[in-house]
Design a protein around this motif. Structure first.
Motif, mmCIF file in Angstrom:
data_model
loop_
_atom_site.group_PDB
_atom_site.id
_atom_site.type_symbol
_atom_site.label_atom_id
_atom_site.label_comp_id
_atom_site.label_asym_id
_atom_site.label_seq_id
_atom_site.Cartn_x
_atom_site.Cartn_y
_atom_site.Cartn_z
ATOM 1 N N ARG A 128 0.835 -1.208 0.000
ATOM 2 C CA ARG A 128 0.000 0.000 0.000
ATOM 3 C C ARG A 128 0.868 1.256 0.000
ATOM 4 O O ARG A 128 0.588 2.223 -0.711
ATOM 5 C CB ARG A 128 -0.937 0.013 1.205
ATOM 6 N N GLU A 129 1.922 1.251 0.798
ATOM 7 C CA GLU A 129 2.806 2.413 0.859
ATOM 8 C C GLU A 129 3.522 2.641 -0.471
ATOM 9 O O GLU A 129 3.650 3.778 -0.930
ATOM 10 C CB GLU A 129 3.805 2.260 2.002
ATOM 11 N N ALA A 130 3.992 1.552 -1.113
ATOM 12 C CA ALA A 130 4.658 1.679 -2.413
ATOM 13 C C ALA A 130 3.681 2.204 -3.463
ATOM 14 O O ALA A 130 4.030 3.075 -4.262
ATOM 15 C CB ALA A 130 5.237 0.330 -2.842
ATOM 16 N N THR A 131 2.462 1.677 -3.440
ATOM 17 C CA THR A 131 1.446 2.133 -4.389
ATOM 18 C C THR A 131 1.158 3.614 -4.182
ATOM 19 O O THR A 131 1.080 4.385 -5.140
ATOM 20 C CB THR A 131 0.155 1.302 -4.218
ATOM 21 N N TYR A 132 1.034 4.012 -2.938
ATOM 22 C CA TYR A 132 0.737 5.408 -2.628
ATOM 23 C C TYR A 132 1.877 6.333 -3.057
ATOM 24 O O TYR A 132 1.642 7.408 -3.609
ATOM 25 C CB TYR A 132 0.439 5.577 -1.134
ATOM 26 N N ARG A 133 3.117 5.921 -2.816
ATOM 27 C CA ARG A 133 4.258 6.757 -3.219
ATOM 28 C C ARG A 133 4.247 6.995 -4.730
ATOM 29 O O ARG A 133 4.420 8.113 -5.203
ATOM 30 C CB ARG A 133 5.577 6.109 -2.810
ATOM 31 N N PHE A 134 4.075 5.903 -5.484
ATOM 32 C CA PHE A 134 4.037 6.015 -6.943
ATOM 33 C C PHE A 134 2.849 6.873 -7.377
ATOM 34 O O PHE A 134 2.976 7.784 -8.193
ATOM 35 C CB PHE A 134 3.955 4.629 -7.582
ATOM 36 N N MET A 135 1.692 6.587 -6.809
ATOM 37 C CA MET A 135 0.466 7.274 -7.163
ATOM 38 C C MET A 135 0.581 8.781 -6.887
ATOM 39 O O MET A 135 0.150 9.602 -7.700
ATOM 40 C CB MET A 135 -0.691 6.659 -6.369
ATOM 41 N N THR A 136 1.170 9.136 -5.772
ATOM 42 C CA THR A 136 1.330 10.543 -5.420
ATOM 43 C C THR A 136 2.243 11.256 -6.412
ATOM 44 O O THR A 136 1.949 12.363 -6.854
ATOM 45 C CB THR A 136 1.904 10.680 -4.001
ATOM 46 N N ALA A 137 3.343 10.608 -6.769
ATOM 47 C CA ALA A 137 4.327 11.236 -7.657
ATOM 48 C C ALA A 137 3.806 11.418 -9.074
ATOM 49 O O ALA A 137 4.051 12.453 -9.693
ATOM 50 C CB ALA A 137 5.608 10.412 -7.677
ATOM 51 N N ILE A 138 3.073 10.434 -9.575
ATOM 52 C CA ILE A 138 2.705 10.510 -10.990
ATOM 53 C C ILE A 138 1.246 10.882 -11.224
ATOM 54 O O ILE A 138 0.903 11.424 -12.257
ATOM 55 C CB ILE A 138 3.055 9.196 -11.720
ATOM 56 N N ALA A 139 0.383 10.613 -10.258
ATOM 57 C CA ALA A 139 -1.052 10.814 -10.482
ATOM 58 C C ALA A 139 -1.689 11.762 -9.470
ATOM 59 O O ALA A 139 -2.913 11.833 -9.391
ATOM 60 C CB ALA A 139 -1.763 9.465 -10.458
ATOM 61 N N GLY A 140 -0.893 12.483 -8.712
ATOM 62 C CA GLY A 140 -1.422 13.342 -7.662
ATOM 63 C C GLY A 140 -2.386 14.414 -8.131
ATOM 64 O O GLY A 140 -3.220 14.872 -7.356
ATOM 65 N N ASP A 141 -2.302 14.799 -9.399
ATOM 66 C CA ASP A 141 -3.195 15.822 -9.933
ATOM 67 C C ASP A 141 -4.359 15.239 -10.732
ATOM 68 O O ASP A 141 -5.170 15.995 -11.273
ATOM 69 C CB ASP A 141 -2.416 16.798 -10.834
ATOM 70 N N LEU A 142 -4.438 13.932 -10.825
ATOM 71 C CA LEU A 142 -5.520 13.318 -11.603
ATOM 72 C C LEU A 142 -6.821 13.317 -10.811
ATOM 73 O O LEU A 142 -6.813 13.263 -9.576
ATOM 74 C CB LEU A 142 -5.143 11.886 -11.998
ATOM 75 N N PRO A 143 -7.948 13.365 -11.520
ATOM 76 C CA PRO A 143 -9.239 13.375 -10.831
ATOM 77 C C PRO A 143 -9.440 12.100 -10.006
ATOM 78 O O PRO A 143 -9.121 11.003 -10.458
ATOM 79 C CB PRO A 143 -10.265 13.438 -11.972
ATOM 80 N N GLY A 144 -9.932 12.262 -8.810
ATOM 81 C CA GLY A 144 -10.219 11.131 -7.940
ATOM 82 C C GLY A 144 -9.024 10.633 -7.147
ATOM 83 O O GLY A 144 -9.119 9.620 -6.456
ATOM 84 N N PHE A 145 -7.908 11.369 -7.224
ATOM 85 C CA PHE A 145 -6.696 10.910 -6.532
ATOM 86 C C PHE A 145 -6.926 10.714 -5.032
ATOM 87 O O PHE A 145 -6.580 9.667 -4.479
ATOM 88 C CB PHE A 145 -5.536 11.885 -6.756
ATOM 89 N N GLU A 146 -7.470 11.714 -4.374
ATOM 90 C CA GLU A 146 -7.634 11.627 -2.910
ATOM 91 C C GLU A 146 -8.562 10.487 -2.519
ATOM 92 O O GLU A 146 -8.292 9.756 -1.564
ATOM 93 C CB GLU A 146 -8.131 12.957 -2.353
ATOM 94 N N GLU A 147 -9.646 10.330 -3.243
ATOM 95 C CA GLU A 147 -10.571 9.231 -2.946
ATOM 96 C C GLU A 147 -9.918 7.876 -3.217
ATOM 97 O O GLU A 147 -10.125 6.920 -2.471
ATOM 98 C CB GLU A 147 -11.862 9.369 -3.766
#
Length: 186
Positions: A128-147
């Motif tokens: 989960r932490e690895a997924t979140y790190r990647f997701m934050t770096a590359i997709a942090g501005d994409l719609p639905g990121f926080e959810e």
């Protein structure tokens, strides 16, 4: 897994351009040096890496490793044992002093047992932490990121997949790869 043996994935924008062992990805990135810089991620941690793609970089990093090992000195470096400080309460030190083999043996035994007992839970958390790190770096501005992040940490796979479904395909596929272990225990 040491950083020299890890698998990496490189993205140019939202498009995956390389994936595999570190040496192969670095070679591919060196070959495309005139193109815009790539975002490179360690597959085991999800961390974004800042790689030195110069041909001389390997020589420099090897000498830096040697200097670091020479400076260490305390413990049993040849066996991979490094002395570090542990802060415990007096009752903990009393208990450790009564254990066969002494404090170090008792601590190693306790840690090995905890690693064995909690291996699945630790692997799930790490994924989960690895997924979140990647997701934050590359997709942090994409719609639905926080959810999507909330769904990831809540262990809600269906909701997570629903939220990342409209994201670019290569990003989505890499997220599924990184998160695979996060769902196995839940």
């Amino acid at each position: 897994m040491s950083s020299s043996q890890s698998n990496l994935t490189a993205f140019a924008g939202f498009r995956r351009i390389a994936a595999g062992p570190r040496a192969e990805v670095i070679a591919l990135l060196r070959a495309r040096a005139d193109e815009p810089p790539a975002f490179v991620f360690d597959d085991s941690t999800g961390e974004q890496l800042d790689l030195d793609l110069r041909e001389s970089a390997n020589v420099v990093s090897e000498s830096a490793k040697h200097d670091e090992q020479a400076a260490r000195g305390v413990g049993r470096p040849k066996l991979g044992v490094v002395a570090r400080e542990v802060t415990l309460l007096p009752r903990h030190w009393d208990w450790l002093s009564r254990q066969p083999g002494g404090a170090s043996v008792a601590l190693r035994r306790l840690i090995d047992e905890a690693r064995r007992v909690h291996a699945d839970r630790d692997a799930e958390r790490a994924a989960r932490e690895a997924t979140y790190r990647f997701m934050t770096a590359i997709a942090g501005d994409l719609p639905g990121f926080e959810e999507a992040a909330r769904a990831l940490f809540a262990g809600d796979r269906a909701r997570f997949e629903e939220l990342v479904a409209p994201w670019p395909e290569d990003v989505r596929l890499h997220l599924h790869k990184l998160a695979a272990t996060a769902w196995s225990v839940s």
